[in-house]
Design a protein around this motif. Structure first.
Motif, mmCIF file in Angstrom:
data_model
loop_
_atom_site.group_PDB
_atom_site.id
_atom_site.type_symbol
_atom_site.label_atom_id
_atom_site.label_comp_id
_atom_site.label_asym_id
_atom_site.label_seq_id
_atom_site.Cartn_x
_atom_site.Cartn_y
_atom_site.Cartn_z
ATOM 1 N N TRP A 7 0.852 -1.191 0.000
ATOM 2 C CA TRP A 7 0.000 0.000 0.000
ATOM 3 C C TRP A 7 0.892 1.246 0.000
ATOM 4 O O TRP A 7 2.053 1.199 0.390
ATOM 5 C CB TRP A 7 -0.911 0.025 1.221
ATOM 6 C CG TRP A 7 -1.960 -1.051 1.201
ATOM 7 C CD1 TRP A 7 -1.763 -2.384 1.387
ATOM 8 C CD2 TRP A 7 -3.356 -0.883 0.967
ATOM 9 N NE1 TRP A 7 -2.946 -3.081 1.297
ATOM 10 C CE2 TRP A 7 -3.949 -2.170 1.035
ATOM 11 C CE3 TRP A 7 -4.166 0.212 0.713
ATOM 12 C CZ2 TRP A 7 -5.301 -2.373 0.862
ATOM 13 C CZ3 TRP A 7 -5.535 0.012 0.546
ATOM 14 C CH2 TRP A 7 -6.082 -1.253 0.609
ATOM 15 N N ILE A 8 0.330 2.351 -0.435
ATOM 16 C CA ILE A 8 1.069 3.614 -0.520
ATOM 17 C C ILE A 8 0.302 4.704 0.224
ATOM 18 O O ILE A 8 -0.908 4.894 -0.022
ATOM 19 C CB ILE A 8 1.298 4.053 -1.985
ATOM 20 C CG1 ILE A 8 2.095 3.003 -2.742
ATOM 21 C CG2 ILE A 8 2.000 5.405 -2.026
ATOM 22 C CD1 ILE A 8 3.506 2.820 -2.262
ATOM 23 N N ILE A 47 -1.064 0.026 -11.247
ATOM 24 C CA ILE A 47 -1.439 0.801 -12.434
ATOM 25 C C ILE A 47 -0.501 1.996 -12.611
ATOM 26 O O ILE A 47 -0.023 2.279 -13.718
ATOM 27 C CB ILE A 47 -2.902 1.256 -12.315
ATOM 28 C CG1 ILE A 47 -3.847 0.054 -12.415
ATOM 29 C CG2 ILE A 47 -3.247 2.294 -13.381
ATOM 30 C CD1 ILE A 47 -5.300 0.381 -12.155
ATOM 31 N N GLU A 48 -0.243 2.702 -11.516
ATOM 32 C CA GLU A 48 0.658 3.842 -11.598
ATOM 33 C C GLU A 48 2.057 3.418 -12.033
ATOM 34 O O GLU A 48 2.716 4.097 -12.828
ATOM 35 C CB GLU A 48 0.728 4.567 -10.255
ATOM 36 C CG GLU A 48 -0.529 5.341 -9.902
ATOM 37 C CD GLU A 48 -0.348 6.175 -8.653
ATOM 38 O OE1 GLU A 48 0.771 6.170 -8.094
ATOM 39 O OE2 GLU A 48 -1.312 6.822 -8.231
ATOM 40 N N THR A 49 2.517 2.285 -11.502
ATOM 41 C CA THR A 49 3.846 1.802 -11.864
ATOM 42 C C THR A 49 3.929 1.487 -13.348
ATOM 43 O O THR A 49 4.913 1.830 -14.023
ATOM 44 C CB THR A 49 4.194 0.555 -11.034
ATOM 45 O OG1 THR A 49 4.103 0.868 -9.642
ATOM 46 C CG2 THR A 49 5.592 0.068 -11.352
ATOM 47 N N MET A 50 2.898 0.845 -13.880
ATOM 48 C CA MET A 50 2.886 0.527 -15.312
ATOM 49 C C MET A 50 2.825 1.796 -16.157
ATOM 50 O O MET A 50 3.485 1.895 -17.200
ATOM 51 C CB MET A 50 1.690 -0.380 -15.633
ATOM 52 C CG MET A 50 1.863 -1.824 -15.195
ATOM 53 S SD MET A 50 3.272 -2.648 -15.990
ATOM 54 C CE MET A 50 2.857 -2.454 -17.708
ATOM 55 N N MET A 51 2.037 2.758 -15.724
ATOM 56 C CA MET A 51 1.967 4.020 -16.460
ATOM 57 C C MET A 51 3.337 4.687 -16.527
ATOM 58 O O MET A 51 3.793 5.140 -17.581
ATOM 59 C CB MET A 51 0.966 4.959 -15.778
ATOM 60 C CG MET A 51 -0.484 4.575 -15.939
ATOM 61 S SD MET A 51 -1.138 4.890 -17.580
ATOM 62 C CE MET A 51 -1.128 6.671 -17.612
ATOM 63 N N LYS A 52 4.019 4.758 -15.380
ATOM 64 C CA LYS A 52 5.340 5.397 -15.346
ATOM 65 C C LYS A 52 6.346 4.625 -16.194
ATOM 66 O O LYS A 52 7.194 5.227 -16.865
ATOM 67 C CB LYS A 52 5.821 5.504 -13.906
ATOM 68 C CG LYS A 52 5.027 6.480 -13.061
ATOM 69 C CD LYS A 52 5.521 6.490 -11.615
ATOM 70 C CE LYS A 52 4.710 7.461 -10.779
ATOM 71 N NZ LYS A 52 5.138 7.455 -9.349
ATOM 72 N N GLU A 57 -8.998 -4.198 -15.551
ATOM 73 C CA GLU A 57 -8.978 -4.033 -17.006
ATOM 74 C C GLU A 57 -7.976 -2.958 -17.429
ATOM 75 O O GLU A 57 -7.302 -3.091 -18.453
ATOM 76 C CB GLU A 57 -10.383 -3.678 -17.503
ATOM 77 C CG GLU A 57 -11.405 -4.788 -17.344
ATOM 78 C CD GLU A 57 -10.981 -6.062 -18.076
ATOM 79 O OE1 GLU A 57 -10.460 -5.947 -19.208
ATOM 80 O OE2 GLU A 57 -11.149 -7.153 -17.514
ATOM 81 N N LYS A 58 -7.873 -1.902 -16.653
ATOM 82 C CA LYS A 58 -6.891 -0.854 -16.978
ATOM 83 C C LYS A 58 -5.477 -1.405 -16.899
ATOM 84 O O LYS A 58 -4.632 -1.106 -17.753
ATOM 85 C CB LYS A 58 -7.042 0.316 -16.010
ATOM 86 C CG LYS A 58 -8.312 1.113 -16.198
ATOM 87 C CD LYS A 58 -8.421 2.208 -15.137
ATOM 88 C CE LYS A 58 -9.742 2.947 -15.275
ATOM 89 N NZ LYS A 58 -9.915 3.973 -14.227
ATOM 90 N N LEU A 59 -5.202 -2.214 -15.878
ATOM 91 C CA LEU A 59 -3.870 -2.770 -15.741
ATOM 92 C C LEU A 59 -3.561 -3.721 -16.897
ATOM 93 O O LEU A 59 -2.450 -3.705 -17.448
ATOM 94 C CB LEU A 59 -3.753 -3.507 -14.400
ATOM 95 C CG LEU A 59 -2.394 -4.126 -14.081
ATOM 96 C CD1 LEU A 59 -1.287 -3.079 -14.128
ATOM 97 C CD2 LEU A 59 -2.420 -4.807 -12.710
ATOM 98 N N LYS A 60 -4.524 -4.546 -17.270
ATOM 99 C CA LYS A 60 -4.319 -5.426 -18.416
ATOM 100 C C LYS A 60 -4.053 -4.615 -19.681
ATOM 101 O O LYS A 60 -3.194 -4.974 -20.502
ATOM 102 C CB LYS A 60 -5.537 -6.328 -18.612
ATOM 103 C CG LYS A 60 -5.716 -7.377 -17.535
ATOM 104 C CD LYS A 60 -6.964 -8.236 -17.802
ATOM 105 C CE LYS A 60 -7.133 -9.315 -16.729
ATOM 106 N NZ LYS A 60 -8.351 -10.133 -16.982
#
Length: 933
Positions: free
Chosen positions: A612-613, A648-653, A716-719
């Motif tokens: 968690w963050i 999700i944030e990690t994948m975006m970055k 779904e966003k992460l996929k």
């Protein structure tokens, strides 16, 4: 006697005549003595004393007159002469009592002559007090002189009250000279007992008393005696009275501070306001406190005494309360400023200066506001904070108009006296601001100022020569934006906790903008140097009451990330990285700090499931950079980020980082390939980072969805983000293959093998993604791709989406252009920093540059990569996996949940061929390419 003697000496009268005159004056004084005239033995004794004094005076004057030119004896500045002169005067005054003074005053034949005598005596006394003739350690001589002067001043004060106070006989200038003389006497250095040792102070008090209290009471009484004449001394006497009340003597302050309320009341009864008094006390308070006067005790006494006085007068209760709050607020800021103004480290001087100029801006005191603006500018320039110096000067420039009006504010800085109009001054300031912005590498800000100057030169003053110059400077700034390296600064959150810090720092958090390439360790060392006794907190959590309320000093420091504000004008556009990077670290007012923590049962095999963050967002009072390199935090919010949202944030970055590296290598082919190698290998090789398996294990299981049904959309966003990473990796690997050296060729081949497996796995599970180009409105600019950070970014831009693969293979012959146009087009294409936006080349050459695989498996891998990467000018060959696939339908082109536009294909079918290209044409094209190689 003294003025007459001075006049005679200046006129060149003989020495004997001067001595005789002074002796006659003394004789008159002694004969007027009640206890000496008409009584036998008392008369004889008086005469004998008179003879002795006359002889003493004669010896002194003869010695003086033979030492120097008699025409300048009284005006001479040599301490030796002045000391003899003052000693002579003090000896005379010591022989006079109250009756002597009374008789002498009555001996004046007319009132004007008496007034002239008092005027010149006040001026003489003030001159002798201001220019002390005895060394400071001659305590006895100084105290004897002051004692005699005090007695004389009080005697003359009685004369003023008796003969120059009534309406018909009131003399404003005479009373004004008295008040200035009395204040000068009270504030002279030789009477400031707090500066002496305790033994010396006790000796003075025992023998002479505290003369400040005596003269202070006299000033107070004389003020109250003025009656309705008081208004004539407002605001002129505000400064001297303030100087007197600032003397650090408690009883004196208590007795004289009420004079301020009397001034307020007097002006209010006449004008229903006390604005003149208020303006003057604010102006004088600034200079007095900066000069070293005033303390915390004075602030508290001023507040309590005036509030008490205002409460006894209902009509002044509210305005008086506002005035007291205003003055005490200014005093607090001035005392903070004075406490740090002489520190070697000017960091906190800058903060206090900003507090003062903001205060003066709020109360609309423009002259004082500008004064502190230039103090702040000078501090910044001395520390090479050119960006902050430019923003500071800009505040002054914004106050001026583009007009021929005269400058009303006083001139500051090194500006030429010839800058008489506001236009001239504003133009000079703008040129200085441009210079500072250039030195600070803030070329975007310099361009804004250049545009405003260009508009004036072009449309208002029609100075085309200056217009040409400013446009050339502007063009150079545009060039520097694209070509000069600008490292992004780091930002640090700093908390000052504990009662040991000054009020402007105590229990507050600030966001600091670091210098270029400044490490956190170096920043902390610079931060802690003014507070050697401060303790550095190791935790980044807000401290408790035991820290904030303690008498010590605790400093907390950690790195924060700027939160970029969304730029509407950049949306749905492919912008060069050199432009967008500037706005990621500048004009920022929000900053975030993420602290990971574990929650729930631990999974030793997968930390992502319980990671968690806690994200803290800080909002500063003003955007950075600004007139300071730091600003106080005005609000703080804490948000908890779930493990899925963190993924999700990690994948975006990660995707943004891949795209950034691709753009950098397309813009500058000479960049080293090592950073790209490490980035790609860390994602592609599962032995390095674990790939997507950790996310799949943690979030894509059916059990997780049953426990967290609300997370279905985020899953779904992460996929989708995982699927969109494949075409980015493909382009990165293609560039890597072109730049890799032969020594690293096995490493690249290993990375290609891993990518083939990864691609097959992702496309089979999450579908195939194909990149989308945005058509640039300008002709001649290559089509390009951009990563959309906003999930709904492309929802309104379908009409501008064009498939990268949607093109004909054979380019149309271009019309002949001039050599200059060719160069301009070449520069335009070279400057493109958008994704897939490198210089146009022939399709055959683009494909032939790819290295030939050694075996069939690698050949298939390369062709699979080529199917999605395409050629350098935006045209792509079709994939060869399934030449008989169905043609896509219009519904196949849609924005993804993550906002990355393009074609989303089914995971169960092979990707179809693109439109407007046939397999036959493509096979023919490949054969021609192989033949040319």
């Amino acid at each position: 006697a003294v003025p007459i003697l001075r006049e005679l000496i200046e006129k060149g009268e003989e020495e004997d005549a001067c001595i005789e005159l002074l002796s006659n004056i003394l004789e008159v004084l002694y004969k007027s003595q009640k206890h000496g005239a008409g009584e036998g033995r008392h008369k004889d004794r008086g005469d004998a004393e008179l003879v002795k004094v006359k002889k003493h005076i004669q010896l002194i004057l003869e010695r003086l007159l033979h030492t120097v030119n008699r025409r300048v004896i009284v005006l001479d500045r040599e301490n030796t002469l002045r000391s003899h002169y003052v000693a002579c005067m003090a000896a005379i005054l010591s022989q006079l009592d109250k009756d002597h003074y009374s008789s002498y005053i009555k001996a004046f034949p007319s009132r004007p002559e008496l007034m002239d005598f008092l005027m010149e005596t006040f001026i003489l006394f003030k001159d002798l007090i201001g220019k002390t003739v005895y060394p400071s350690d001659w305590m006895v001589m100084n105290m004897v002189q002051n004692r005699e002067f005090l007695r004389a001043i009080n005697q003359f004060a009685s004369t003023l009250t008796e003969m120059f106070l009534s309406n018909s006989s009131f003399e404003l200038q005479l009373w004004n000279n008295y008040f200035h003389l009395a204040v000068a006497f009270l504030t002279q250095d030789s009477l400031q007992l707090e500066n002496f040792s305790q033994a010396k102070r006790n000796s003075i008090l025992a023998k002479y008393g505290d003369m400040r209290a005596t003269i202070g009471a006299s000033i107070r009484d004389m003020w109250y005696n003025l009656g309705h004449h008081k208004i004539e001394f407002i605001p002129g006497m505000v400064g001297p009275i303030l100087e007197m009340t600032l003397v650090p003597e408690l009883e004196l302050r208590k007795s004289t501070i009420p004079i301020f309320f009397d001034m307020m009341l007097c002006e209010y009864q006449l004008t229903e306001s006390f604005s003149r008094f208020e303006d003057e006390i604010l102006r004088k308070l600034d200079s007095e406190v900066e000069g070293g006067r005033g303390d915390e005790q004075y602030k508290q006494l001023f507040e309590s005494i005036l509030l008490s006085c205002c409460q006894r007068h209902p009509e002044l209760a509210k305005p008086g309360e506002n005035f007291v709050a205003l003055v005490t607020g200014l005093l607090e800021r001035l005392l903070d400023y004075r406490a740090v103004m002489n520190d070697e480290n000017k960091t906190y001087s800058m903060s206090c200066t900003v507090n003062l100029l903001n205060f003066y801006k709020e109360i609309d005191r423009q002259a004082m506001y500008i004064r502190y603006l230039y103090k702040l500018k000078d501090l910044h320039v001395s520390y090479e904070n050119y960006t902050e110096g430019a923003y500071t000067l800009l505040l002054h420039a914004r106050l001026l108009k583009w007009s021929e009006e005269a400058n009303t504010a006083p001139m500051q800085g090194l500006h030429s006296p010839s800058l008489h109009t506001q236009r001239q001054l504003k133009e000079a300031l703008y040129n200085q601001i441009i210079h500072y912005f250039d030195q600070g590498k803030m070329w975007e800000e310099a361009i804004h100022i250049c545009k405003e100057l260009a508009e004036q030169y072009e449309s208002e003053v029609f100075d085309y020569e200056m217009l040409s110059d400013i446009l050339q400077r502007e063009a150079k700034f545009y060039e520097k934006i694209l070509k000069v390296l600008r490292p992004s600064p780091d930002y640090f959150a700093v908390g000052y906790y504990g009662q040991g810090f000054p009020t402007f720092l105590r229990n507050k958090v600030f966001i600091y903008r670091g210098k270029e390439y400044e490490r956190r360790e170096d920043f902390e060392m610079r931060l802690l140097s003014p507070f050697p006794n401060a303790e550095k907190l190791k935790s980044t959590s807000p401290p408790g009451q035991d820290i904030t309320g303690s008498p010590g000093q605790y400093i907390q420091c950690f790195t924060v990330q700027p939160v970029e504000e969304s730029k509407v004008r950049f949306k749905d556009r492919s912008i060069p990285e050199q432009i967008t990077n500037f706005y990621k670290a500048n004009h920022v007012q929000k900053f975030s700090y993420s602290r990971p923590f574990k929650k729930g049962p631990k999974d030793p095999d997968n930390e992502f499931a319980t990671m968690w963050i806690e994200r803290t967002t800080f909002v500063t009072a003003y955007p950075l950079p600004g007139i300071l390199r730091w600003f106080v935090v005005t609000s703080t919010t804490v948000t908890i980020i779930s493990p899925l949202e963190n993924a999700i944030e990690t994948m975006m970055k990660t995707n943004e980082k891949i795209m950034s590296e691709i753009n950098r290598h397309q813009n500058d082919p000479s960049l080293p390939v090592n950073p790209l190698s490490m980035l790609l290998n860390g994602i592609v090789d599962p032995a390095v980072m674990g790939g997507f398996a950790k996310y799949e294990t943690a979030f894509f299981q059916e059990s997780y969805l049953q426990e967290h049904p609300a997370d279905k959309g985020n899953i779904e966003k992460l996929k989708d983000l995982i699927a969109w990473q494949i075409p980015l990796l493909a382009e990165g690997i293609r560039i890597h293959g072109r730049k890799v050296t032969e020594d690293l060729r096995p490493f690249h081949e290993r990375m290609e093998e891993c990518f083939v497996q990864l691609r097959a796995k992702v496309e089979s599970q999450y579908g195939v993604r194909e990149m989308v180009c945005f058509e640039d409105r300008r002709s001649g600019r290559p089509r390009s791709l951009a990563w959309g950070a906003d999930w709904d970014r492309l929802s309104h831009a379908r009409d501008r989406q064009v498939l990268c693969m949607e093109a004909t293979v054979t380019p149309k012959p271009a019309p002949r252009t001039s050599e200059s146009e060719d160069r301009r087009n070449e520069r335009k294409e070279s400057r493109s920093s958008a994704f897939f936006g490198y210089r146009r080349q022939d399709v055959r050459q683009s494909i032939s540059e790819l290295p030939e695989p050694k075996d069939e498996k690698q050949r298939l891998s390369r062709k699979m990569s080529d199917s999605s990467l395409g050629s350098s000018d935006g045209k792509q060959p079709p994939p060869r996996r399934d030449s008989t696939g169905a043609q896509p339908s219009p519904a196949g082109l849609s924005p993804s949940p993550t906002g990355f536009g393009g074609r989303v294909k089914s995971a169960s079918k092979a990707p179809p061929l693109p439109r407007k290209i046939s397999p036959t044409v493509y096979e023919t094209f490949l054969e021609q390419s192989d033949a040319t190689t």
